[in-house]
Design a protein around this motif. Structure first.
Motif, PDB file in Angstrom:
ATOM      1  N   ARG A 192       9.286   9.013  23.263  1.00 28.43           N
ATOM      2  CA  ARG A 192       9.461  10.242  24.045  1.00 28.43           C
ATOM      3  C   ARG A 192       8.132  10.862  24.500  1.00 28.43           C
ATOM      4  O   ARG A 192       8.124  11.673  25.423  1.00 28.43           O
ATOM      5  N   VAL A 193       7.007  10.516  23.844  1.00 29.10           N
ATOM      6  CA  VAL A 193       5.763  11.242  24.144  1.00 29.10           C
ATOM      7  C   VAL A 193       4.632  10.362  24.671  1.00 29.10           C
ATOM      8  O   VAL A 193       3.611  10.895  25.123  1.00 29.10           O
ATOM      9  N   GLU A 194       4.779   9.030  24.641  1.00 29.15           N
ATOM     10  CA  GLU A 194       3.641   8.192  25.026  1.00 29.15           C
ATOM     11  C   GLU A 194       3.318   8.290  26.514  1.00 29.15           C
ATOM     12  O   GLU A 194       2.256   7.809  26.947  1.00 29.15           O
ATOM     13  N   PHE A 195       4.186   8.929  27.311  1.00 28.84           N
ATOM     14  CA  PHE A 195       3.838   9.179  28.710  1.00 28.84           C
ATOM     15  C   PHE A 195       2.731  10.228  28.809  1.00 28.84           C
ATOM     16  O   PHE A 195       2.016  10.304  29.818  1.00 28.84           O
ATOM     17  N   ILE A 196       2.563  11.034  27.749  1.00 33.20           N
ATOM     18  CA  ILE A 196       1.532  12.086  27.749  1.00 33.20           C
ATOM     19  C   ILE A 196       0.162  11.491  27.453  1.00 33.20           C
ATOM     20  O   ILE A 196      -0.835  11.800  28.128  1.00 33.20           O
ATOM     21  N   ALA A 197       0.100  10.627  26.421  1.00 25.95           N
ATOM     22  CA  ALA A 197      -1.164  10.019  26.000  1.00 25.95           C
ATOM     23  C   ALA A 197      -0.857   8.875  25.037  1.00 25.95           C
ATOM     24  O   ALA A 197       0.243   8.812  24.473  1.00 25.95           O
ATOM     25  N   PRO A 198      -1.806   7.978  24.812  1.00 33.21           N
ATOM     26  CA  PRO A 198      -1.596   6.912  23.814  1.00 33.21           C
ATOM     27  C   PRO A 198      -1.330   7.508  22.434  1.00 33.21           C
ATOM     28  O   PRO A 198      -1.869   8.564  22.087  1.00 33.21           O
ATOM     29  N   VAL A 199      -0.503   6.814  21.663  1.00 37.35           N
ATOM     30  CA  VAL A 199      -0.123   7.289  20.331  1.00 37.35           C
ATOM     31  C   VAL A 199      -0.810   6.440  19.262  1.00 37.35           C
ATOM     32  O   VAL A 199      -0.728   5.211  19.289  1.00 37.35           O
ATOM     33  N   THR A 200      -1.500   7.106  18.349  1.00 34.58           N
ATOM     34  CA  THR A 200      -2.119   6.443  17.195  1.00 34.58           C
ATOM     35  C   THR A 200      -1.394   6.895  15.933  1.00 34.58           C
ATOM     36  O   THR A 200      -1.138   8.093  15.756  1.00 34.58           O
ATOM     37  N   VAL A 201      -1.067   5.958  15.066  1.00 31.83           N
ATOM     38  CA  VAL A 201      -0.350   6.268  13.835  1.00 31.83           C
ATOM     39  C   VAL A 201      -1.297   6.112  12.640  1.00 31.83           C
ATOM     40  O   VAL A 201      -1.896   5.052  12.447  1.00 31.83           O
ATOM     41  N   MET A 202      -1.453   7.190  11.867  1.00 31.37           N
ATOM     42  CA  MET A 202      -2.304   7.187  10.672  1.00 31.37           C
ATOM     43  C   MET A 202      -1.488   7.757   9.517  1.00 31.37           C
ATOM     44  O   MET A 202      -1.581   8.940   9.197  1.00 31.37           O
ATOM     45  N   PRO A 203      -0.628   6.939   8.912  1.00 32.65           N
ATOM     46  CA  PRO A 203       0.314   7.460   7.922  1.00 32.65           C
ATOM     47  C   PRO A 203      -0.357   7.941   6.640  1.00 32.65           C
ATOM     48  O   PRO A 203      -1.466   7.529   6.307  1.00 32.65           O
ATOM     49  N   GLY A 204       0.361   8.814   5.937  1.00 28.02           N
ATOM     50  CA  GLY A 204      -0.127   9.333   4.665  1.00 28.02           C
ATOM     51  C   GLY A 204      -0.876  10.641   4.834  1.00 28.02           C
ATOM     52  O   GLY A 204      -1.198  11.059   5.954  1.00 28.02           O
ATOM     53  N   GLU A 205      -1.125  11.283   3.706  1.00 26.30           N
ATOM     54  CA  GLU A 205      -1.794  12.583   3.741  1.00 26.30           C
ATOM     55  C   GLU A 205      -3.304  12.449   3.569  1.00 26.30           C
ATOM     56  O   GLU A 205      -4.060  13.265   4.084  1.00 26.30           O
ATOM     57  N   ASN A 206      -3.759  11.459   2.803  1.00 22.09           N
ATOM     58  CA  ASN A 206      -5.191  11.190   2.644  1.00 22.09           C
ATOM     59  C   ASN A 206      -5.987  12.434   2.241  1.00 22.09           C
ATOM     60  O   ASN A 206      -7.157  12.580   2.601  1.00 22.09           O
ATOM     61  N   GLU A 207      -5.326  13.340   1.509  1.00 26.72           N
ATOM     62  CA  GLU A 207      -5.966  14.617   1.190  1.00 26.72           C
ATOM     63  C   GLU A 207      -7.130  14.463   0.217  1.00 26.72           C
ATOM     64  O   GLU A 207      -8.146  15.147   0.344  1.00 26.72           O
ATOM     65  N   LEU A 208      -6.985  13.569  -0.774  1.00 21.22           N
ATOM     66  CA  LEU A 208      -8.055  13.409  -1.759  1.00 21.22           C
ATOM     67  C   LEU A 208      -9.330  12.910  -1.085  1.00 21.22           C
ATOM     68  O   LEU A 208     -10.426  13.420  -1.351  1.00 21.22           O
ATOM     69  N   GLU A 209      -9.196  11.932  -0.208  1.00 26.91           N
ATOM     70  CA  GLU A 209     -10.345  11.420   0.531  1.00 26.91           C
ATOM     71  C   GLU A 209     -10.954  12.501   1.421  1.00 26.91           C
ATOM     72  O   GLU A 209     -12.179  12.661   1.478  1.00 26.91           O
ATOM     73  N   ALA A 210     -10.092  13.251   2.118  1.00 24.42           N
ATOM     74  CA  ALA A 210     -10.581  14.300   3.017  1.00 24.42           C
ATOM     75  C   ALA A 210     -11.365  15.359   2.244  1.00 24.42           C
ATOM     76  O   ALA A 210     -12.400  15.849   2.714  1.00 24.42           O
ATOM     77  N   LEU A 211     -10.876  15.714   1.071  1.00 23.76           N
ATOM     78  CA  LEU A 211     -11.583  16.697   0.240  1.00 23.76           C
ATOM     79  C   LEU A 211     -12.934  16.147  -0.217  1.00 23.76           C
ATOM     80  O   LEU A 211     -13.964  16.823  -0.127  1.00 23.76           O
ATOM     81  N   ALA A 212     -12.926  14.907  -0.718  1.00 23.50           N
ATOM     82  CA  ALA A 212     -14.167  14.300  -1.203  1.00 23.50           C
ATOM     83  C   ALA A 212     -15.204  14.191  -0.091  1.00 23.50           C
ATOM     84  O   ALA A 212     -16.388  14.514  -0.282  1.00 23.50           O
ATOM     85  N   PHE A 213     -14.764  13.747   1.091  1.00 23.21           N
ATOM     86  CA  PHE A 213     -15.697  13.572   2.201  1.00 23.21           C
ATOM     87  C   PHE A 213     -16.246  14.919   2.680  1.00 23.21           C
ATOM     88  O   PHE A 213     -17.393  15.008   3.119  1.00 23.21           O
TER      89      PHE A 213
END
Length: 359
Positions: free
Chosen positions: A319-340
């Protein structure tokens, strides 16, 4: 010098912990707490000693000495609205989180524990991109009622981290891109990342946007008024109902997308209908937020736990790829984001912000 960082991320019934050596996670655990273990605490803050003890015991069991740590970073709790960034935990922050001045949530405890553990060690403690990050433009704050302003509570940590990752993959600066990032989890937030700032986003905690596995999303105003007054609901009960007992769990009796997909594959037409309806609403929110950029969008990013669902991703992307390319990055990755986030400060790439009293 190697940086050894303890990461603390608390949920209502879980304690997520990790240790990073520079950019590499060396240890990690998600500790679940039963209802009976938490039943004796009448208030979130009362759990502090219990959660801190759990954290120290885990470190001991992993053979990690507190004295070996060079920093501690925690998921930020409910504070005054602040710009994006990594913040040093200070006395003002600790006082407001302990009091629950801006709301009570298990995430408030993470910073309290980080500060408590870091002080005797003489090491810094931080929070990174808490849910109250607010970079919205003035026009995005206005509602049709002068007494009600749109507020900004959403999955800032995961949205920012994945937006920066996408920029890196594209070989461009985050500050040069227009991105739409949809965090798809128990709550759903869709943010407009305009040249490095999230200038508009739906209030994901309890207010706006698509319904999610357990949250109600936007509602017709007149129907809501009748629902509240005709049902005689109190404020606390109503909030619990709309935040934790609505969405897919209200329609289908479960908030587990894997179970719902299994039911769909088994021929459950009701499960299919409500799952597709949620996907429809997610896509509609992405389309709505694209107008912030006048349709000029570099990438749409789908992230969060629900992005593991191939069925959901395909339904939304169609429904949305006509707007822009879609990239999928599953998961929350919160621990990594906090550490970085902490690592960027420790290595001098970024300067820690100071949390100040909100007037």
């Amino acid at each position: 010098m190697d940086q050894i960082i303890l990461v603390i991320n608390l949920g209502a019934t879980s304690t997520k912990l990790a240790v990073f050596e520079n950019e590499t996670q060396t240890h990690g655990a998600k500790l679940h707490h039963s209802s009976s273990a938490l039943a004796g605490f009448s208030d979130i803050v009362e759990q502090k000693e219990f959660r801190e003890e759990v954290t120290v015991k885990w470190l001991t069991s992993e053979g990690i000495a507190l004295e070996s740590l060079t920093a501690i970073v925690a998921r930020g709790g409910l504070l005054a609205p602040i710009p994006s960034g990594t913040y040093s935990i200070n006395d003002t922050m600790v006082e407001q989180l302990a009091q629950g001045r801006y709301g009570k949530h298990a995430s408030n405890l993470a910073a309290l524990i980080a500060y408590d553990l870091s002080q005797p060690l003489g090491i810094p403690s931080f929070i990174v991109d808490p849910v109250v990050v607010d970079e919205m433009e003035p026009v995005a704050r206005i509602s049709g009622n002068p007494k009600i302003e749109r507020i900004c509570i959403f999955h800032a940590l995961n949205q920012k981290a994945n937006a920066k990752k996408v920029a890196h993959f594209l070989g461009r600066r985050y500050e040069d891109l227009n991105l739409i990032v949809a965090h798809l989890g128990g709550g759903i937030s869709v943010g407009a990342h305009k040249k490095g700032r999230i200038v508009d986003v739906n209030q994901a905690l309890s207010g706006e946007g698509p319904f999610s596995p357990e949250r109600v999303g936007s509602l017709p105003t007149d129907a809501l008024v009748h629902y509240v007054f005709d049902g005689g609901y109190g404020k606390t009960e109503l909030i619990k109902q709309f935040v934790g007992r609505s969405g897919l769990v209200a329609h289908l009796g479960t908030n587990d997308s894997r179970e719902i997909v299994a039911r769909i594959h088994g021929g459950d037409e009701k499960a299919l209908f409500y799952f597709e309806t949620m996907c429809y609403q997610i896509a509609k929110e992405i389309g709505r937020i694209s107008t912030v950029f006048c349709g000029i969008v570099d990438q749409i990013v789908l992230t969060g736990g629900l992005a593991y669902s191939t069925e959901l991703v395909e339904e939304v992307a169609a429904r949305v790829e006509f707007i822009a390319p879609v990239t999928v990055m599953p998961g929350e990755n919160e621990l990594e984001a906090l550490a970085f986030g902490a690592l960027r400060v420790l290595t001098g790439e970024e300067e820690a912000r100071e949390y100040k009293e909100c007037s």
